[in-house]
Motif scaffolding. Structure first.
Motif, mmCIF file in Angstrom:
data_model
loop_
_atom_site.group_PDB
_atom_site.id
_atom_site.type_symbol
_atom_site.label_atom_id
_atom_site.label_comp_id
_atom_site.label_asym_id
_atom_site.label_seq_id
_atom_site.Cartn_x
_atom_site.Cartn_y
_atom_site.Cartn_z
ATOM 1 N N THR A 382 0.657 -1.137 0.210
ATOM 2 C CA THR A 382 -0.086 -0.337 0.312
ATOM 3 C C THR A 382 1.086 1.196 0.313
ATOM 4 N N ASP A 383 2.152 1.473 1.085
ATOM 5 C CA ASP A 383 2.842 2.098 0.985
ATOM 6 C C ASP A 383 3.638 2.589 -0.701
ATOM 7 N N ALA A 384 4.121 1.589 -1.081
ATOM 8 C CA ALA A 384 4.303 1.614 -2.234
ATOM 9 C C ALA A 384 3.391 1.594 -3.499
ATOM 10 N N LEU A 385 2.558 1.768 -3.643
ATOM 11 C CA LEU A 385 1.701 2.157 -4.163
ATOM 12 C C LEU A 385 0.971 3.739 -4.405
ATOM 13 N N ARG A 386 1.290 4.289 -3.286
ATOM 14 C CA ARG A 386 0.978 5.433 -2.971
ATOM 15 C C ARG A 386 2.281 6.353 -2.974
ATOM 16 N N GLY A 387 3.341 5.727 -3.156
ATOM 17 C CA GLY A 387 4.579 5.573 -3.483
ATOM 18 C C GLY A 387 5.316 6.913 -2.748
ATOM 19 N N GLN B 15 -7.096 -0.171 11.905
ATOM 20 C CA GLN B 15 -6.671 1.230 12.548
ATOM 21 C C GLN B 15 -4.081 1.159 11.822
ATOM 22 N N PHE B 16 -4.204 2.669 12.188
ATOM 23 C CA PHE B 16 -3.212 2.512 11.677
ATOM 24 C C PHE B 16 -2.394 3.810 13.143
ATOM 25 N N PRO B 17 -1.471 3.291 13.026
ATOM 26 C CA PRO B 17 -0.735 3.447 14.217
ATOM 27 C C PRO B 17 -0.124 5.087 13.367
ATOM 28 N N VAL B 18 -0.527 6.073 14.393
ATOM 29 C CA VAL B 18 -0.175 7.594 14.002
ATOM 30 C C VAL B 18 0.989 8.018 15.290
ATOM 31 N N GLY B 19 1.617 8.549 15.271
ATOM 32 C CA GLY B 19 2.516 8.782 16.347
ATOM 33 C C GLY B 19 2.674 7.708 17.457
ATOM 34 N N TYR B 22 -3.985 5.758 17.715
ATOM 35 C CA TYR B 22 -4.146 4.986 16.812
ATOM 36 C C TYR B 22 -5.470 5.614 16.102
ATOM 37 N N PHE B 23 -5.456 5.576 14.232
ATOM 38 C CA PHE B 23 -6.334 6.418 14.033
ATOM 39 C C PHE B 23 -6.944 5.150 13.154
ATOM 40 N N THR B 24 -8.686 5.013 13.638
ATOM 41 C CA THR B 24 -8.841 4.053 13.085
ATOM 42 C C THR B 24 -9.864 4.658 11.660
ATOM 43 N N ALA B 25 -8.993 3.339 10.828
ATOM 44 C CA ALA B 25 -9.251 4.038 9.376
ATOM 45 C C ALA B 25 -11.355 3.145 9.483
ATOM 46 N N LEU B 26 -11.518 2.236 9.582
ATOM 47 C CA LEU B 26 -12.553 1.613 9.095
ATOM 48 C C LEU B 26 -12.874 1.061 10.545
ATOM 49 N N GLY B 43 -18.479 7.553 -0.798
ATOM 50 C CA GLY B 43 -18.347 7.876 0.698
ATOM 51 C C GLY B 43 -17.191 9.338 0.791
ATOM 52 N N PRO B 44 -17.026 10.336 0.882
ATOM 53 C CA PRO B 44 -16.250 11.329 1.000
ATOM 54 C C PRO B 44 -14.283 10.462 0.891
ATOM 55 N N SER B 45 -14.160 11.959 1.085
ATOM 56 C CA SER B 45 -12.533 11.536 1.008
ATOM 57 C C SER B 45 -11.913 11.585 2.143
ATOM 58 N N GLY B 46 -11.552 10.115 2.785
ATOM 59 C CA GLY B 46 -11.012 10.451 3.732
ATOM 60 C C GLY B 46 -11.825 9.419 4.530
ATOM 61 N N SER B 47 -13.229 9.302 3.782
ATOM 62 C CA SER B 47 -13.965 7.984 4.874
ATOM 63 C C SER B 47 -13.305 6.397 5.035
ATOM 64 N N GLY B 48 -12.328 6.222 3.877
ATOM 65 C CA GLY B 48 -11.860 4.429 4.032
ATOM 66 C C GLY B 48 -12.611 3.592 2.994
ATOM 67 N N LYS B 49 -12.404 4.186 2.137
ATOM 68 C CA LYS B 49 -13.096 2.963 0.846
ATOM 69 C C LYS B 49 -11.505 2.829 0.764
ATOM 70 N N THR B 50 -10.018 3.532 0.164
ATOM 71 C CA THR B 50 -9.283 2.904 -0.116
ATOM 72 C C THR B 50 -8.737 1.490 0.236
ATOM 73 N N THR B 51 -8.761 2.400 2.076
ATOM 74 C CA THR B 51 -8.197 1.093 2.672
ATOM 75 C C THR B 51 -9.277 -0.066 2.697
ATOM 76 N N LEU B 52 -10.561 0.106 3.362
ATOM 77 C CA LEU B 52 -11.403 -1.213 2.435
ATOM 78 C C LEU B 52 -10.661 -2.094 1.426
HETATM 79 N N1 LIG Z 1 -0.837 4.142 6.055
HETATM 80 C C1 LIG Z 1 -2.128 4.861 7.003
HETATM 81 N N2 LIG Z 1 -1.695 5.304 7.786
HETATM 82 C C2 LIG Z 1 -2.480 6.459 8.790
HETATM 83 N N3 LIG Z 1 -3.492 6.443 8.200
HETATM 84 C C3 LIG Z 1 -4.058 6.528 6.786
HETATM 85 C C4 LIG Z 1 -2.884 5.182 6.161
HETATM 86 N N4 LIG Z 1 -3.960 5.281 5.143
HETATM 87 C C5 LIG Z 1 -4.723 5.600 5.080
HETATM 88 N N5 LIG Z 1 -4.979 6.058 6.187
HETATM 89 C C6 LIG Z 1 -5.648 7.573 6.917
HETATM 90 O O1 LIG Z 1 -7.067 7.028 6.683
HETATM 91 C C7 LIG Z 1 -8.526 7.578 6.639
HETATM 92 C C8 LIG Z 1 -8.365 6.477 5.179
HETATM 93 O O2 LIG Z 1 -8.193 6.771 4.144
HETATM 94 P P1 LIG Z 1 -8.423 5.939 2.932
HETATM 95 O O3 LIG Z 1 -9.250 4.615 2.644
HETATM 96 O O4 LIG Z 1 -7.329 6.173 1.764
HETATM 97 O O5 LIG Z 1 -9.865 7.161 2.019
HETATM 98 P P2 LIG Z 1 -10.339 7.170 1.203
HETATM 99 O O6 LIG Z 1 -10.085 6.106 0.086
HETATM 100 O O7 LIG Z 1 -12.010 7.059 1.001
HETATM 101 O O8 LIG Z 1 -10.290 8.388 0.233
HETATM 102 C C9 LIG Z 1 -7.534 8.853 5.869
HETATM 103 O O9 LIG Z 1 -8.146 10.049 6.793
HETATM 104 C C10 LIG Z 1 -6.221 8.069 5.615
HETATM 105 O O10 LIG Z 1 -5.456 10.180 6.072
#
Ligand SMILES: Nc1ncnc2c1ncn2[C@@H]1O[C@H](COP(=O)(O)OP(=O)(O)O)[C@@H](O)[C@H]1O
Ligand SMILES: [Mg+2]
Lengths: 390, 238
Positions: A382-387, B15-19, B22-26, B43-52
């Motif tokens: 995922t990191d690689a894809l995002r560059g 969840q993503f570790p942030v500092g 944790y940031f809960t993405a989904l 969903g809007p940008s940042g809603s977790g689509k790509t993550t899912l």
């Molecule tokens: N590797 C990561 N580390 C920390 N936060 C992340 C990471 N990937 C995504 N996020 C956060 O998770 C949330 C959802 O991201 P994402 O799935 O890309 O949203 P979308 O595709 O809907 O715009 C965003 O707030 C983003 O900042």
């Protein structure tokens, strides 16, 4: 499969690949070029030593030790008959070694005085110059370093003092008849050459010699009495030792060059991984395992080096051939530094040099391509894809 | 979870570790996708689509919960097993096309087949077919730099479908395209879905895409807020 992909990637990247390959090829060229020069120097030094000093080998008076000037007093005698026959047939010649002092412009300087047969043609020294008419003065031949050191010129005369066979001091006037350009400091520094018969008379050692140098390809004599046979290997010992002592320098030079080449490869590999991280992510998304991606990048690095090697041979080959035929002119005169060096150095490029350089460098290149590629294995797709780089 | 299930997710937390935190993405994601669906995560940008989408594709791993894709339990699979699943049964389409710049259209499309060790002749046949499908036959020897955005995305689609995967994941595939090109590529995918029963999951906030979807899962702040099914006329299938 990886192989085809790697080829495609390299060819596809076009100019960038060839630039990388060129830089690596330049490093290879330098490594081979300088190693060849080094080997050339060493083989030249050996050649000169054989040519001007060692010839086919020698028979030493049992007491003779060239490193101990005090041994000269006792190391003289009439050589055994079989050796005398060699001399008669001009397959060998005598040298009579003694200690002496010279007094150029009032200073005193201890020297090794060597009486040599002027007519000899077995070693390449201008000994015929000793045949010159000198009005009773002792004709003296010396090397240019010695002449520079003593500030003597052809035609200068100076006092020579020596100890004869009866252990009485004697002195006479010597005249410089010739100053020879020589690369072999061992026939130059600290040595004066005079005609053999004159030396025998001066020292009261009629027909005696300290050692006999014989021509190449002469079989050893049966009856050498207590004289000691010294073969070329033995006589080249100190030369070999000097070369061996120089080996660490050669290694360091090699290591520096290799490090330069390596840094280029390492660097371009890191850069390539950085630039292509999105591609790496894509390959992973398409289903390539990390280890295969690592393999692909390592292979690309390795093939880069392989192309570089071919380029080195194609572009550098003619240069190597030219230099090994015509030599490289050297800008400085190293002879005063006590080195045997040609004015025009003929580098030696052996098959061994090419093969060992190739093998060694290939290994280093593979390691250097692999190490940076390894970080791919730590990348999250995922990191690689995002560059993103990790 | 039915036998026909392509994706089955229960109680997913990401969840993503942030500092140090944790940031809960989904969170609380429960979702079942049947075969041959044409579904969008909206969903809007940042809603977790790509993550899912990444988790479904096995590119990212869940923090908690079970994710079963095409019969494989992703949580307990190895990196190589997931790569193999993607290689054989999935296709990816990205917003920025992600074509390999030094490869021609043909070579880009051919890549999944090479990874799948398909032999040369069959490879040529399948690539030609896929490129024909997206209408790029005349550009088959071009490189990405010589193509328009729409053509790049069509190449990417050809690459995603060439090995006839069961599931295609498309992350904002129209985001860089104009309306005409967007409709063009959506039509291509609708056709694929119809003719090959390929399942599609889109991540999008593009209205144009939504008009084609038969199912929309709305995401907000990492949670499913609505799961809608349509008989969408444009999708041509009920
Ligand atoms: N590797 C990561 N580390 C920390 N936060 C992340 C990471 N990937 C995504 N996020 C956060 O998770 C949330 C959802 O991201 P994402 O799935 O890309 O949203 P979308 O595709 O809907 O715009 C965003 O707030 C983003 O900042
Ligand atoms: Mg997104």
């Amino acid at each position: 499969m990886l192989f085809n992909l790697a080829i495609k990637n390299l060819i596809g990247a076009g100019m960038r690949t060839w630039l990388n390959v060129f830089v690596t090829a330049v490093s290879f060229f330098m490594i081979i070029f300088i190693s060849g020069m080094y080997d050339g120097m060493r083989s030249h030094a050996k050649q000169v030593t054989i040519d001007t000093e060692v010839a086919g080998g020698a028979y030493w008076h049992p007491q003779y030790d060239p490193l101990d000037p005090f041994s000269y007093e006792d190391s003289h005698g009439i050589p055994p008959e079989e050796i005398r026959d060699l001399i008669k047939n001009e397959k060998a010649f005598s040298i009579l070694v003694s200690q002496a002092s010279i007094y150029p412009s009032g200073r005193m300087m201890p020297v090794t005085m060597k009486g040599i047969e002027p007519e000899q043609s077995i070693i390449n020294l201008p000994t015929r110059s000793l045949l010159k008419e000198t009005d009773g003065l002792i004709p003296v031949l010396m090397g240019n370093s010695m002449a520079n050191y003593t500030k003597l010129k052809v035609g200068d005369s100076f006092a020579i003092r020596w100890l004869d066979a009866n252990r009485t001091y004697d002195a006479d006037e010597g005249l410089i008849v010739y100053i020879m350009e020589t690369e072999n400091f061992k026939v130059d520094m600290g040595t004066i050459w005079i005609p053999l018969e004159r030396a025998q008379t001066m020292l009261d050692m009629k027909n005696e010699a300290t050692y006999i140098t014989f021509a190449k390809n002469i079989s050893t004599v049966q009856e050498k009495g207590n004289w000691i046979y010294r073969d070329v290997d033995y006589l080249m010992r100190d030369m070999e030792a000097m070369i061996a002592a120089d080996e660490p320098n050669a290694r360091i030079m090699y290591a520096i060059l290799l490090a330069l080449a390596g840094m280029g490869i390492f660097n371009s590999q890191i850069l390539s991984i950085f630039r292509r991280r999105k591609e790496i992510g894509t390959l992973m998304a398409i289903g390539m395992t990390r280890s295969r991606v690592v393999g692909l990048f390592t292979l690309e690095g390795g093939m880069n080096a392989f192309f570089a090697l071919i380029m080195t041979l194609v572009l550098g080959g003619p240069v190597f051939i030219y230099f090994s035929m015509y030599g490289i002119p050297l800008p400085i005169d190293y002879t005063e530094m006590g080195l045997i060096m040609a004015k025009r150095l003929i580098p030696v490029y052996t098959m061994g040099l090419f093969v060992s350089t190739t093998l060694f460098i290939s290994f280093v290149v593979l390691v250097l391509s692999y190490l940076p590629s390894r970080r791919i294995a730590k990348m999250k797709p995922t990191d690689a894809l995002r560059g993103k780089v990790v | 979870m039915s036998n026909n299930s392509v994706v089955n997710i229960t109680n997913l937390l990401k969840q993503f570790p942030v500092g140090g935190d944790y940031f809960t993405a989904l969170s609380d994601i429960n979702l079942n996708l049947e075969n041959a669906e044409f579904m969008g995560l909206v969903g809007p940008s940042g809603s977790g689509k790509t993550t899912l989408l990444n988790i479904i594709g096995g590119l990212d791993s869940p923090t908690k919960g079970n994710v079963n894709v095409l019969g494989m339990e992703l949580g307990s699979s190895s990196h190589n097993e997931r790569a193999n699943l993607r290689k054989t049964k999935m296709g990816f389409i990205f917003q920025s096309y992600n074509l390999l710049p030094v490869y021609t259209v043909f070579e880009n499309v051919e890549l999944p087949l090479i990874l799948n060790k398909v032999e040369t002749q069959e490879r040529n046949r399948l690539v030609t077919q896929a490129v024909d499908w997206v209408g790029l036959s005349d550009k088959i020897d071009s490189r990405p730099a010589q193509l328009s955005g729409g053509e790049c995305q069509r190449t990417a689609i050809a690459r995603a479908i060439v090995h006839k995967p069961t599931l295609i994941l498309a992350d904002e595939p129209t985001a860089n395209l104009d309306a005409e090109n967007s409709h063009h590529i959506m039509n291509i995918m609708v056709r694929l879905n119809k003719e090959l029963d390929t399942s599609f999951i889109f991540a999008t906030h593009d209205e144009k895409i939504m008009a084609y979807l038969r199912r929309i899962i709305h995401l907000e702040d990492g949670q499913i807020v609505k799961d809608e099914h349509f008989d969408n006329p444009k999708s041509g299938k009920n």
